[in-house]
Enzyme design. Structure first.
Site, mmCIF file in Angstrom:
data_model
loop_
_atom_site.group_PDB
_atom_site.id
_atom_site.type_symbol
_atom_site.label_atom_id
_atom_site.label_comp_id
_atom_site.label_asym_id
_atom_site.label_seq_id
_atom_site.Cartn_x
_atom_site.Cartn_y
_atom_site.Cartn_z
ATOM 1 C CG HIS A 42 71.233 48.108 25.856
ATOM 2 N ND1 HIS A 42 71.658 49.123 26.693
ATOM 3 C CD2 HIS A 42 71.540 48.513 24.592
ATOM 4 C CE1 HIS A 42 72.203 50.092 25.976
ATOM 5 N NE2 HIS A 42 72.137 49.757 24.694
ATOM 6 C CB SER B 241 72.478 52.829 23.556
ATOM 7 O OG SER B 241 73.599 51.999 23.726
#
Length: 674
Positions: free
Chosen positions: A648, A533
């Site tokens: 995610h 991320s």
């Protein structure tokens, strides 16, 4: 765009890869997945590594962390036979045993099979105090968007005419059995530019959502708005928060007349309310107190104008506030001292707040409250772990002797290994902490360095069974860097790397890499780095800033196009962290930072592995796709693996997690020449 230019005025030739489920884009992804599989997964030993990692992920003697709701302890469990997972509960007496008897409330594998859906668990809100009705959130493929359904715990069935919402990035919470606060996608104008609810409504059972009473409406440029009900007996009240951006928000008390009465703390401060108390952590100096302090006020007195705080914690150069949680009568405060945990109990009384240590934490270890009882008692569950120390779960009631209720076994051979903390000196002279986990005697060898450096997130010691088996037990060294942008030393550490100062986080990481070489831990060609991320952006920055320092780079679900991130999925919500590409004041530093735009031919880039997920609706998979395409165009070695589900997190079950980790470690082990 020339091969060496950061000018982004010309058209992006890979915009078509931003079409998440476009036919051409997915065909390209399948080709890249096949290449990665052929290079990493089809070789000897890969299947055995996946099985070995799946074994620790599925281990039945893992600690089942719980949340107390009334008389029961609730847990969501994935493992062998429960790929998607089961939501279940037990009693404290059962939980104390080695093999508790669990009462299964909802079987996600059975539900997904019956409905033909790729359901993953996204949480459940149980209505207090009866603990009978539940708002269950289900995500397709692990995304942030969820489907909400009301569930009856007595009947063990979804409520046919109950609260239900289709897939959206929804915010919902109970008021009472017949009312909820809800913000969700109701068509044009109902969501912010960041993709989160712009309005919050009070919705009554049995009525259409369209008729729900509007409580508050934010601006399209806001991050989100939210409302919640505090059901604490004797302190029942409602709150509304407008999040202007990631770091600025306004919280209001919602009066019975429907008016908003602002709780007048700085808009960059964190605040919370428990019974009679208001706690505030300012991120900039306030009322004569420094950023990162913990301040307490009587809420009624504060609303009446009192601004004299009771100071519960003051930071220093080495110590920062890491979190706090209430039991009914006590406040447990966690601090970090050079990234190691300390836990204290603070108790309000007529003579002020009393303070004592909750538990003794070993050096280079971390402790975290996994659950407390803020309603009816002073129960707490405390997890203690370290890089080479399996987790221990303690339970106690403040003021009484505690007990060890769970102890995780060792999952990998740590014989001869140790953990040591060092400090590197960054470009501006700042001391940057990092921990080396590996052989006690430094012999240059394969080393894996990770960092994050953003959003005030702290990287603390933890026992990682997967990393232990796939890397440490095979002779690798693992390093965790606490660079600026994170929260290791509180708000000052975070804010020193915001926006145009982002380069400081990257200079910190580079300083750690150089220090590892100087100490003889590794050499550049045997130093790999990994991050996810925002940590994936860190990996991209290292790729284009200092490729000569590293032998391999792995970036998971990364941000990499820093001139279009704000137009992709939830990207607009991060402009307060990185800057706004549409703002002339921010665009230059974002152009200088953006890894995608700084890729060039003829550079000594190390081999790169990028991973992402088609179902990641937070960080767009286009970041990884486009960067892989650009590197291929320039003739550099790059592999891409994209899961079709996983959100995610990049994986929605243990099989995907094991496979992805095996890809990463196989790539690293081969590339770093172990």
């Amino acid at each position: 765009m020339t091969e060496t230019s950061t000018d982004t005025g010309s058209a992006d030739p890979y915009l078509w890869l931003e079409e998440v489920e476009g036919e051409r884009a997915l065909a390209w992804v399948r080709e890249r997945n096949a290449e990665t599989k052929a290079e990493l997964a089809d070789g000897e030993g890969f299947g055995a590594l996946v099985a070995e990692l799946r074994e620790v992920l599925d281990a039945p003697d893992r600690i089942p962390y719980t949340r107390r709701r009334g008389e029961h302890l609730y847990n969501f469990w994935q493992g062998a036979g429960h790929t998607r997972g089961v939501w279940r509960r037990t009693t404290l007496d059962e939980y104390r045993t080695d093999e508790p008897a669990w009462d299964v409330l909802l079987d996600l594998d059975a539900l997904a099979a019956a409905e033909g859906e790729d359901w993953t668990w996204a949480g459940a809100q149980v209505l207090r105090p009866a603990f009978r009705r539940v708002l269950v959130s289900l995500a397709r493929g692990g995304g942030d968007a969820v489907v909400v359904r009301e569930y009856d715990l007595e009947r063990r069935a979804f409520v046919e005419d109950g609260f239900r919402l289709p897939e959206a990035k929804t915010d919902i919470g109970w008021i009472d059995e017949d009312h909820v606060f809800v913000g969700t996608d109701q068509g044009p104008g109902s969501m912010t530019a960041s993709g989160y609810p712009r309005t919050v409504r009070r919705w009554r059972r049995g009525t259409p959502l369209e008729a729900a009473e509007l409580v508050h409406e934010g601006a399209e440029t806001d991050l989100a708005v939210s409302a919640w009900h505090d059901p604490t007996e004797g302190f029942e009240r409602d709150f509304v928060t407008r999040y202007r951006d990631f770091w600025h928000h306004e919280t209001h008390l919602l009066t019975e007349a429907g008016e908003l009465r602002r709780i007048d703390v700085p808009d960059d401060a964190d605040s919370s309310v428990h019974r009679a108390w208001l706690l505030v952590t300012p991120k900039t100096p306030w009322l004569g107190q420094p950023a990162g302090a913990l301040l307490a006020f009587r809420l009624d007195a504060f609303l009446a104008g009192d601004r004299e705080p009771e100071v519960l914690f003051l930071p220093d150069e080495r110590t920062a506030l890491a979190g706090h949680a209430w039991t009914r009568n006590h406040l447990v405060v966690e601090t970090l001292q050079d990234v190691a945990s300390r836990m204290h109990v603070l108790t309000p009384g007529p003579e002020g707040w009393q303070r004592r240590e909750l538990a003794e934490i070993p050096p280079l270890a971390s402790a975290a409250l996994t659950d407390t009882d803020p309603d009816t008692g002073d129960e707490y569950f405390l997890s203690i772990t370290g890089h080479l120390t399996p987790t221990t779960l303690h339970r106690g009631e403040i003021g009484l002797p505690g007990e060890t209720v769970k102890q995780a076994p060792e999952r990998f051979d740590a014989t001869g290994l140790g953990a040591r903390q060092y400090f590197a000196t960054s470009a501006d002279g700042t001391r940057v902490p990092y921990t080396v986990v590996g052989a006690r005697e430094h012999v240059p060898g394969p080393t894996l360095l990770t960092g994050y450096g953003g959003f005030e997130v702290s990287l603390t010691p933890s026992y990682d069974s997967v990393r232990g088996r796939a890397w440490l037990a095979r002779g690798g060294t693992y390093v965790v860097a606490g660079i600026r942008g994170g929260g290791e030393y509180g708000p000052r550490w975070h804010r020193s790397a915001l926006k145009a100062e982002r380069h400081r986080a990257y200079e910190d990481f580079e300083a750690v890499a150089r220090d590892l070489v100087a100490r003889g831990v590794t050499t550049p060609e045997r130093l790999g780095i990994t991050g996810a991320s925002n940590g994936g952006l860190l990996m991209g920055a290292m790729l284009v800033r200092s490729p000569e320092l590293f032998g391999a780079i792995v970036a998971h679900v990364p941000l990499l196009d820093m001139l279009r991130f704000h137009t992709l999925l939830a990207g607009a919500s991060w402009t307060a962290e990185y800057g706004d590409p549409d703002d002339p004041a921010d665009r230059p530093h974002l152009a200088a930072l953006s890894p995608y735009h700084r890729l060039a031919a003829g550079q000594p880039y190390p081999p790169v592995l990028l991973t992402t997920s088609t179902r990641d609706d937070r960080v767009h998979p286009g970041h990884a796709r486009k960067t892989a395409a650009r590197l291929r165009e320039l003739g550099h070695r790059v592999l891409l693996h994209e899961t079709l589900s996983g959100g995610h997190a990049g994986a929605s079950d243990h099989e995907q997690t094991a496979y992805n980790s095996a890809l990463e470690h196989t790539f690293l082990w081969r590339t770093l020449g172990a």
